[in-house]
Design an enzyme around this catalytic site. Structure first.
Site, short mmCIF file in Angstrom:
data_model
loop_
_atom_site.label_atom_id
_atom_site.label_comp_id
_atom_site.label_asym_id
_atom_site.label_seq_id
_atom_site.Cartn_x
_atom_site.Cartn_y
_atom_site.Cartn_z
N LYS A 1 0.81 -1.22 0.00
CA LYS A 1 0.00 0.00 0.00
C LYS A 1 0.84 1.26 0.00
O LYS A 1 0.47 2.26 -0.64
CB LYS A 1 -0.95 -0.01 1.19
CG LYS A 1 -2.02 -1.08 1.12
CD LYS A 1 -2.92 -1.05 2.33
CE LYS A 1 -3.94 -2.17 2.28
NZ LYS A 1 -4.80 -2.22 3.48
N GLU B 1 -1.52 6.88 8.27
CA GLU B 1 -2.15 7.68 7.22
C GLU B 1 -3.23 8.55 7.84
O GLU B 1 -3.96 8.12 8.74
CB GLU B 1 -2.77 6.76 6.16
CG GLU B 1 -3.37 7.50 4.97
CD GLU B 1 -3.89 6.51 3.93
OE1 GLU B 1 -3.15 6.20 2.99
OE2 GLU B 1 -5.04 6.05 4.08
N GLU C 1 -9.38 2.61 -5.60
CA GLU C 1 -10.24 3.04 -4.51
C GLU C 1 -9.82 4.41 -4.01
O GLU C 1 -8.64 4.69 -3.83
CB GLU C 1 -10.21 2.01 -3.38
CG GLU C 1 -10.58 0.61 -3.85
CD GLU C 1 -10.96 -0.31 -2.71
OE1 GLU C 1 -10.85 0.09 -1.53
OE2 GLU C 1 -11.38 -1.44 -3.00
N GLU D 1 -6.18 2.80 -2.34
CA GLU D 1 -5.41 1.62 -2.75
C GLU D 1 -5.94 1.14 -4.10
O GLU D 1 -6.96 1.63 -4.59
CB GLU D 1 -5.50 0.50 -1.72
CG GLU D 1 -6.91 -0.05 -1.52
CD GLU D 1 -6.97 -1.13 -0.46
OE1 GLU D 1 -5.91 -1.44 0.14
OE2 GLU D 1 -8.06 -1.65 -0.20
N ASN E 1 -6.95 -2.50 -6.06
CA ASN E 1 -7.15 -3.95 -5.98
C ASN E 1 -6.85 -4.55 -7.34
O ASN E 1 -7.53 -4.24 -8.33
CB ASN E 1 -8.58 -4.28 -5.58
CG ASN E 1 -8.93 -3.77 -4.19
OD1 ASN E 1 -10.01 -3.29 -3.96
ND2 ASN E 1 -8.01 -3.88 -3.24
N ARG F 1 -7.36 -7.33 -9.01
CA ARG F 1 -8.14 -8.57 -9.18
C ARG F 1 -9.57 -8.19 -9.51
O ARG F 1 -9.95 -7.03 -9.45
CB ARG F 1 -8.12 -9.38 -7.88
CG ARG F 1 -8.52 -8.53 -6.67
CD ARG F 1 -8.66 -9.31 -5.40
NE ARG F 1 -8.70 -8.49 -4.20
CZ ARG F 1 -9.74 -7.78 -3.79
NH1 ARG F 1 -10.85 -7.76 -4.51
NH2 ARG F 1 -9.69 -7.06 -2.69
#
Length: 455
Positions: A115, A200, A275, A289, A291, A293
């Site tokens: 990340k 964060e 995202e 982040e 993803n 997939r």
């Protein structure tokens, strides 16, 4: 490419098998001892046992899965989501064994799977990111208090690996910091084999909005618009919808452009999701982040665009994909997905394994879609994620979709395990949700009122 091994189980395995059948491909399932009689095993053309029930000895054992692929002459492996779907070692091992990997390149998974590294890549691609700290390895805390002050409270302690909300803790004040850091490092080390964390900035009133992208692997990509994923418990989504309610058109355009730029920057291949956190007060957006997939909530996008993401993913890997240009990707109406779990909302959503004595959901039809991997009489085991099904509805407007969703939830019946059907119905009926005025902490704030509807 004619024979595809599915390195997964349950609902997503059934989904991939349906895509294989539609494309005329042979599907090969692998299954643990606990899944010997599962629906996906019966649906597949070929099925191979790979070990005991614990995932570490079956669905996370890449060597056993690739041995099954070799035994049944699989041309490719589809990892679905979860398990080994974002495991670069497995992706590389598959390619080294001559089995095509249906997913982004291992380098892309590597880059986005960490990340903090993903934040740096997003910044290089011109995508806004939240203030964050350097990484801290397991047991390392020197300088972390100063780093926290620089990031600012409230903040999140986040594992650099993993996803789906696992390995995240909110910290509101300095006295909570070290305890939260130690707990997150331990969890991350156990769950991901890497206890590294970073800090964060936390947006107090955050909307979680993600952009579905599809990369062609050649430095170009398109988007399939957004999904609103703000209804969450314990940082995990339970309801998703598209389009996002009351999202300004200019902001949507900025976010989709940023997501496509990031995918293109990585020469990303296939479906993925970028995202974002949107500050509900200022309408600023920040990278969260990526993803790498297919995602649990991909049916929402399929319902509003009419495109089949899993078939497209398989076709791209097989070299038969017919590219769809951005100008030809449109959305129609509104779609909403509810994740139905075997869990007890009144006890912090704890999993509730047991037999599905009664399992009745509306039948698939033009405006209602059911994605599931179980049938009445099956048993929800304690070994895997307790999701029973996904209920997705479409309407010409959000109001119509909400009406259909309420009716579909009311018509559903599950007995034998605790479940969240009534809780979902309470969420959908709540005036805030009806008005599209929710954020990622809304469930926690309204939990007392929502749980009051539980029997």
């Amino acid at each position: 490419m004619k024979r595809i091994l599915i390195a997964n189980r349950g609902e997503i395995a059934c989904r991939i098998i349906r895509a294989c059948k539609a494309l005329g491909l042979t599907s090969i399932a692998v299954y643990s001892e606990a899944d010997a009689d599962a629906l996906f095993v019966q649906m597949a053309d070929v099925a191979e046992p790979i070990g005991p029930a614990p995932a570490a000895q079956s669905y996370l054992d890449g060597a056993r899965i690739l041995a099954a692929a070799k035994k049944h002459s699989a041309d490719a492996v589809h990892p679905g989501y979860g398990f080994l779907s974002e495991n670069t070692a497995f992706a590389r091992a598959a390619e080294a064994a001559g089995v095509r990997w249906i997913g982004p390149s291992p380098d892309s998974i590597d880059a986005m799977g960490d990340k903090q590294r993903a934040r740096a890549i997003a910044t290089a691609a011109g995508v806004p990111t939240l203030p964050g700290s350097p990484r801290f390895a397991t047991g390392e805390v020197d300088g972390i208090e100063a780093a926290a002050l620089e990031v600012g409270y409230p903040l999140l302690v986040k594992a650099t690996g993993g996803g789906g909300g696992i390995g995240m803790r909110r910290v509101d004040s300095p006295d909570q910091l070290l305890t939260s850091v130690a707990a997150t490092q331990q969890l991350a080390a156990k769950a991901f084999g890497d206890g590294t964390i970073y800090l964060e900035r936390l947006v107090a009133r955050a909307r979680h909005i993600e952009i579905q992208v599809f990369g062609h692997g050649d430095g170009t990509a398109v988007h399939l618009f957004e999904r609103e994923c703000s209804v969450q418990r314990r940082f995990q989504k339970i309801i998703e919808e598209s389009p996002a309610p009351d999202l300004p058109a200019a902001l949507r355009a900025q976010m989709t452009a940023a997501a496509v730029a990031l995918a293109a920057h990585q020469s990303y291949r296939g479906p993925g999701t970028v995202e974002f956190i949107v500050d509900a007060d200022t309408m600023e957006f920040f990278f969260l982040e990526m993803n790498t997939r297919i995602q649990v909530e991909h049916p929402v996008t399929e319902m509003v665009t009419g495109l089949d993401l899993v078939q497209a993913q398989i076709q791209l890997a097989g070299g038969t994909y017919q590219r769809v240009e951005q100008a030809n990707i449109q959305t129609r109406g509104a779609a909403i997905e509810c994740r139905i779990y075997a869990e007890n909302p009144a006890k912090n959503f704890m999993p509730s394994p047991g037999p599905l004595q009664t399992f009745r959901l509306p039948l698939d039809m033009a405006h209602v879609r059911i994605d599931t991997g179980v049938r009445q009489g099956d048993r929800i085991t304690p070994y895997y994620d307790p999701m029973i099904a996904k209920l997705i509805v479409w309407g010409a407007s959000r109001a119509e979709a909400l009406e259909r969703l309420s009716a579909a939830l009311a018509a559903s019946q599950i007995e034998g395990v605790r479940n969240n059907l009534v809780f979902l119905a309470a969420v959908v009926a709540h005036p805030d949700f009806q008005a599209g005025q929710v954020d990622t902490t809304w469930i926690a704030r309204e939990s007392e009122a929502l749980l009051a509807a539980m029997p």
